[in-house]
Design a protein around this motif. Structure first.
Motif, PDB file in Angstrom:
ATOM      1  N   TRP A   1      78.093  27.832  35.746  1.00 26.31           N
ATOM      2  CA  TRP A   1      76.632  27.865  35.718  1.00 26.31           C
ATOM      3  C   TRP A   1      76.132  29.304  35.803  1.00 26.31           C
ATOM      4  CZ3 TRP A   1      73.078  24.565  34.273  1.00 26.31           C
ATOM      5  CH2 TRP A   1      71.742  24.813  34.599  1.00 26.31           C
TER       6      TRP A   1
ATOM      7  N   ALA B   1      76.605  31.167  32.553  1.00 29.87           N
ATOM      8  CA  ALA B   1      75.656  30.742  31.520  1.00 29.87           C
ATOM      9  C   ALA B   1      74.249  31.273  31.799  1.00 29.87           C
ATOM     10  CB  ALA B   1      75.649  29.219  31.421  1.00 29.87           C
TER      11      ALA B   1
ATOM     12  N   PRO C   1      72.666  27.710  29.645  1.00 23.97           N
ATOM     13  CA  PRO C   1      73.655  26.693  30.001  1.00 23.97           C
ATOM     14  C   PRO C   1      73.663  25.529  29.010  1.00 23.97           C
ATOM     15  CG  PRO C   1      72.394  27.371  31.938  1.00 23.97           C
ATOM     16  CD  PRO C   1      71.712  27.962  30.746  1.00 23.97           C
ATOM     17  N   SER C   2      74.833  25.187  28.541  1.00 21.94           N
ATOM     18  CA  SER C   2      74.985  24.044  27.638  1.00 21.94           C
ATOM     19  C   SER C   2      74.830  22.749  28.437  1.00 21.94           C
ATOM     20  CB  SER C   2      76.375  24.078  26.987  1.00 21.94           C
ATOM     21  OG  SER C   2      77.364  23.853  27.993  1.00 21.94           O
TER      22      SER C   2
ATOM     23  N   VAL D   1      77.918  22.327  30.623  1.00 19.00           N
ATOM     24  CA  VAL D   1      77.898  23.133  31.842  1.00 19.00           C
ATOM     25  C   VAL D   1      76.901  22.544  32.836  1.00 19.00           C
ATOM     26  CG1 VAL D   1      77.322  25.416  32.781  1.00 19.00           C
ATOM     27  CG2 VAL D   1      78.760  25.228  30.751  1.00 19.00           C
ATOM     28  N   TYR D   2      75.763  22.085  32.343  1.00  9.84           N
ATOM     29  CA  TYR D   2      74.772  21.457  33.216  1.00  9.84           C
ATOM     30  C   TYR D   2      75.350  20.208  33.875  1.00  9.84           C
ATOM     31  CZ  TYR D   2      70.728  18.867  34.819  1.00  9.84           C
ATOM     32  OH  TYR D   2      69.854  18.155  35.598  1.00  9.84           O
TER      33      TYR D   2
ATOM     34  N   THR E   1      70.702  28.514  40.974  1.00  9.20           N
ATOM     35  CA  THR E   1      70.068  29.247  39.877  1.00  9.20           C
ATOM     36  C   THR E   1      69.284  30.432  40.419  1.00  9.20           C
ATOM     37  OG1 THR E   1      69.949  27.185  38.628  1.00  9.20           O
ATOM     38  CG2 THR E   1      68.597  29.027  37.844  1.00  9.20           C
TER      39      THR E   1
END
Length: 154
Positions: A91, A94, A103-104, A107-108, A124
């Motif tokens: 995370w 990204a 973030p894809s 990844v999420y 985050t």
């Protein structure tokens, strides 16, 4: 390389806000060891020598092993990291490399499998804060190697 200026003295009000964010993150409930790994990894990506020096020293002082610090740059290959740490590092990478698309979904989903909504939001914020510090330290060429453990505790 010479330091360009002391940005914290030049504009202290934003630094107070940054310290307040850091203070919140210290007590938000995320593991301090995890937060140090996030700070080190983002600083590696951003090439911030000052922040790498600071956060590797802080991590060691908090009990992090030399081996895990050395292997952090290749965490995907190293079995020393937990699934939760791996999700946090993916995370963080990204978020740090947001220009690559952010973030894809994969990844999420990996992060959501390990963190509650609040934890992921706080994670985050941790990435946002260290990326901000990296940009300040790199831009003003803050000298690596001068940090003393606990120097900037709020």
């Amino acid at each position: 390389m010479n330091q360009r200026m002391e940005y914290a003295s030049a504009s202290p009000e934003p630094m107070k806000a940054m310290f307040a964010l850091g203070s919140y993150l210290e007590r938000c409930g995320l593991e301090s060891s995890l937060l140090e790994l996030v700070k080190i990894r983002a600083s590696q990506i951003n090439g911030c020598g000052f922040c790498l020096d600071m956060h590797t020293k802080d991590a060691r002082a908090a009990g992090e092993t030399e081996q895990r610090i050395y292997l952090l740059n290749v965490w995907r290959e190293a079995p020393q990291f937990t699934d939760r740490e791996r999700a946090a590092l993916a995370w963080t990478e990204a978020v740090t490399r947001i220009a690559d698309g952010g973030p894809s979904d994969e990844v999420y989903e990996q992060a959501r499998g390990q963190f509650s909504e609040k934890e992921l939001t706080d994670l985050t914020w941790a990435a946002v804060v260290i990326n901000s510090y990296n940009r300040l330290a790199v831009s003003f060429r803050i000298t690596p190697g001068t940090y003393k453990v606990g120097q900037f505790k709020v």
